[in-house]
Design a protein around this motif. Structure first.
Motif, short mmCIF file in Angstrom:
data_model
loop_
_atom_site.label_atom_id
_atom_site.label_comp_id
_atom_site.label_asym_id
_atom_site.label_seq_id
_atom_site.Cartn_x
_atom_site.Cartn_y
_atom_site.Cartn_z
N HIS A 213 21.19 31.98 -3.10
CA HIS A 213 20.70 32.26 -4.45
C HIS A 213 21.27 33.57 -4.99
O HIS A 213 21.18 33.83 -6.20
N TYR A 214 21.86 34.37 -4.11
CA TYR A 214 22.33 35.70 -4.52
C TYR A 214 23.83 35.90 -4.32
O TYR A 214 24.49 36.52 -5.17
N ILE A 215 24.37 35.40 -3.22
CA ILE A 215 25.78 35.69 -2.93
C ILE A 215 26.64 34.42 -2.83
O ILE A 215 27.77 34.49 -2.39
N GLY A 216 26.08 33.28 -3.22
CA GLY A 216 26.86 32.05 -3.19
C GLY A 216 26.48 31.16 -2.01
O GLY A 216 25.99 31.64 -0.98
N ASP A 217 26.73 29.87 -2.17
CA ASP A 217 26.39 28.89 -1.15
C ASP A 217 27.56 28.70 -0.19
O ASP A 217 28.63 28.22 -0.58
N TYR A 218 27.35 29.08 1.06
CA TYR A 218 28.40 28.97 2.08
C TYR A 218 28.13 27.78 3.01
O TYR A 218 28.60 27.75 4.15
N ARG A 219 27.40 26.80 2.48
CA ARG A 219 27.02 25.64 3.28
C ARG A 219 28.22 24.93 3.89
O ARG A 219 28.20 24.60 5.08
N TYR B 26 20.26 29.11 8.64
CA TYR B 26 18.94 29.43 8.09
C TYR B 26 19.03 30.50 7.01
O TYR B 26 18.43 30.37 5.93
N LEU B 27 19.80 31.54 7.26
CA LEU B 27 19.93 32.62 6.28
C LEU B 27 20.56 32.14 4.99
O LEU B 27 20.21 32.62 3.90
N ASN B 28 21.47 31.17 5.08
CA ASN B 28 22.14 30.67 3.88
C ASN B 28 21.17 30.01 2.91
O ASN B 28 21.40 29.99 1.69
N PHE B 29 20.06 29.45 3.43
CA PHE B 29 19.05 28.86 2.55
C PHE B 29 18.45 29.92 1.62
O PHE B 29 17.96 29.60 0.54
N ALA C 81 25.94 28.78 19.53
CA ALA C 81 25.03 27.85 18.87
C ALA C 81 23.95 28.61 18.11
O ALA C 81 23.60 28.26 16.97
N TRP C 82 23.43 29.67 18.73
CA TRP C 82 22.40 30.47 18.07
C TRP C 82 22.95 31.18 16.84
O TRP C 82 22.28 31.29 15.80
N THR C 83 24.18 31.67 16.93
CA THR C 83 24.78 32.37 15.79
C THR C 83 24.90 31.46 14.58
O THR C 83 24.50 31.83 13.47
N ILE C 84 25.43 30.24 14.78
CA ILE C 84 25.59 29.33 13.64
C ILE C 84 24.22 28.87 13.13
O ILE C 84 24.03 28.71 11.91
N LEU D 153 22.25 20.27 8.24
CA LEU D 153 22.43 21.62 8.79
C LEU D 153 21.12 22.15 9.37
O LEU D 153 21.12 22.81 10.42
N LEU D 154 20.01 21.84 8.72
CA LEU D 154 18.72 22.28 9.24
C LEU D 154 18.42 21.61 10.59
O LEU D 154 17.80 22.21 11.47
N VAL D 155 18.88 20.37 10.76
CA VAL D 155 18.71 19.67 12.04
C VAL D 155 19.45 20.42 13.14
O VAL D 155 18.95 20.52 14.27
#
Length: 280
Positions: free
Chosen positions: A175-181, A168-171, A160-163, A256-258
């Motif tokens: 902007h640099y390596i693509g949106d992996y949302r 958070y890092l994807n936010f 759970a912590w890893t995901i 995702l932030l939730v």
């Protein structure tokens, strides 16, 4: 008054109800408890809508909102509505939110902006903005107590912590390596597919998929974001000329932030005891 209301809402004595009467009563209690859990959110957004853009008695609007948010937070702790451990978690949400805000409003990114002057602006971010993220944590903390939440088949905490960290890092990195949302959403779907939340709207336990709760909370945050931008507290670039609805894609971002917020709350000691972790 609030504590007296909590005593009513937390009364789980069996009721002799059946059929539509039980359904109606549980629906009303579900709504009342959610409204009560939104106490911080409701008071803060009321201040947001009632505070004139020109400020109050010469104090800029953003500074007024910071003072109001601090006063609400202090009152909730002093009145026993939040514990010191819960306050520490909420302060963490504030810090996480501020870092994200500072990045998003920076000159190279400019995802959104805070157009008004304030004495309490740091790197272009008014300090009250962190409370908007803390408000999500406050809601989850309050809902946990009011609904007597219990989690079944929660994934191992390290997963759970890893995901949560990757979300958070994807936010930042998108902007640099693509949106992996959506890849992260797919991972979260697999991780929490068996997880259910058991809650008590009235006197009987009910349950729902935890993923559905994430999506629903994300939707209401998206609605709140539309309110905030409509009142001009902050603006996206496409709203500078005239207001328009915040793009619906933000709903997925908030959901995702939730998940990340939930992960932090789930590690509070008195809450962690009510989480059943599935065996790997």
């Amino acid at each position: 008054m609030t504590l007296a209301l909590d005593n009513v809402l937390l009364d789980t004595r069996p009721r002799q109800l059946g059929g539509w009467r039980r359904g109606g009563a549980e629906f009303l209690y579900f709504g009342f408890k959610n409204a009560r859990a939104c106490l911080f959110v409701g008071l803060f957004f009321a201040a947001m809508m009632l505070t004139p853009r020109a400020g109050v008695f010469g104090v800029p609007r953003y500074d007024v909102l910071l003072l109001v948010a601090l006063a609400i937070q202090l009152w909730m702790v002093r009145s026993g509505l939040e514990t010191m451990d819960e306050l520490k978690a909420i302060c963490l949400f504030h810090a996480i939110g501020f870092v994200l805000e500072a990045f998003k409003v920076s000159g190279t990114i400019q995802s959104w902006s805070y157009p008004d002057f304030a004495y309490t602006k740091v790197v272009g971010v008014p300090l009250f903005s962190g409370f908007m993220y803390a408000a999500i944590g406050s809601y989850i903390v309050q809902a946990w107590r009011l609904f007597d939440l219990r989690i079944r088949h929660h994934p191992p905490h390290w997963m759970a912590w890893t995901i949560a960290i990757l979300i958070y890092l994807n936010f930042f990195t998108h902007h640099y390596i693509g949106d992996y949302r959506w890849y992260l959403a797919a991972c979260a779907l697999g991780l929490y597919s068996r997880t259910t939340v058991v809650f008590r709207p009235l006197d009987r336990d009910r349950k729902m998929p935890l993923l559905l709760a994430f999506v629903l909370i994300g939707f209401f945050i998206w609605l709140a974001e539309n309110i905030g931008t409509f009142w001009g507290v902050w603006r996206y670039p496409n709203q500078l000329g005239a207001w328009s609805v915040v793009h619906v894609s933000k709903w997925s971002s908030w959901s995702l932030l939730v998940i990340m917020t939930f992960t932090i709350v789930a590690n509070l000691k008195h809450i962690k005891e009510k989480i059943h972790v599935a065996r790997a």
